[in-house]
Design an enzyme around this catalytic site. Structure first.
Site, PDB file in Angstrom:
ATOM      1  CG  ASP A 112      -1.967  -1.062   1.241  1.00 43.63           C
ATOM      2  OD1 ASP A 112      -1.688  -2.179   0.752  1.00 43.63           O
ATOM      3  OD2 ASP A 112      -3.075  -0.801   1.736  1.00 43.63           O
ATOM      4  CE  LYS A 135      -5.179   2.259   2.437  1.00 43.37           C
ATOM      5  NZ  LYS A 135      -4.040   1.567   3.099  1.00 43.37           N
ATOM      6  CE  LYS A 147      -6.757  -1.060   2.684  1.00 37.58           C
ATOM      7  NZ  LYS A 147      -5.422  -1.602   3.046  1.00 37.58           N
TER       8      LYS A 147
END
Length: 221
Positions: free
Chosen positions: A89, A151, A180
């Site tokens: 991430d 995300k 996400k």
């Protein structure tokens, strides 16, 4: 709906201790969460704790500011994969995006994706600092660069995920990347709405309360 399989069970606080990471992994095993999400120095510990389970290890890169060099982020990503993470991430360079340096952003994402190969790359935008057009632009850049996920947030900015921002991201990425939602996902009703919108992963420190429908943890993710 099995919310547990959408959850990246997360502990990224600077005060996180070894004991707390072990507890995080224990909870992830107990509730069969999709992954745990930890800082790089805890990847090896998390991997060891989750041996012989299906729970993945996700590591954050360039976290939480995103302002370090591309070379540093590439090294950090490769290092975390070598130590046992299978998902990365990364935080974009927010200042460069605000300056309109779109080639820089796309190139950085692409280089990190190339460095980790078949492993999953999630690109964190930190939407609280972006306007609608910038959210749409960076969503397209992430797709162009081959990211697996877009995300919403680190959970350390001035705001977390919002339904409006997720909708903007969804319109751009369509089926070319997954989404996400992270930051502020603390109750089952909110989680369920994101899932209904098409979100396939939820980053939260409140995973246990989400699946047990208990009182949500009010601590910042």
């Amino acid at each position: 709906m099995e919310i547990n399989k959408y959850i990246d069970h997360t502990l990224l606080k600077p005060t996180a201790t070894k004991e707390q990471i072990i507890q995080l992994c224990s909870e992830a095993k107990s509730y069969n969460f999709y992954a745990v999400c930890v800082n790089g120095s805890y990847v090896e510990l998390a991997k060891k704790e989750l041996e012989e389970t299906s729970v993945k290890v996700a590591a954050v890169i360039g976290f939480p500011l995103g302002a370090m060099t591309t070379e540093a982020k590439v090294f950090e990503a490769k290092n975390c994969i070598e130590k046992g993470a299978s998902e990365i991430d990364m935080v974009i360079n927010i200042g460069r995006l605000l300056d309109g340096e779109f080639d820089y952003i796309e190139n950085e994402i692409r280089l990190i994706k190339e460095a980790i190969g078949a492993n999953v790359l999630k690109v964190i935008f930190e939407n609280c600092y972006l306007n609608k057009e910038q959210i749409k632009m960076v969503s397209q850049l992430a797709v162009n660069a081959g990211a697996d996920f877009v995300k919403t947030s680190t959970g350390f900015g001035t705001g977390g995920a919002t339904f409006e921002d997720v909708q903007l991201m969804k319109e751009v990425v369509e089926n070319k990347a997954q989404i996400k939602a992270a930051g502020g996902v603390r109750d089952a009703k909110t989680a369920q709405k994101y899932i209904e919108m098409g979100v396939t992963r939820l980053g939260t420190s409140s995973g246990v309360s989400l699946v047990t429908k208990g009182i949500s943890d009010k601590n910042q993710y």
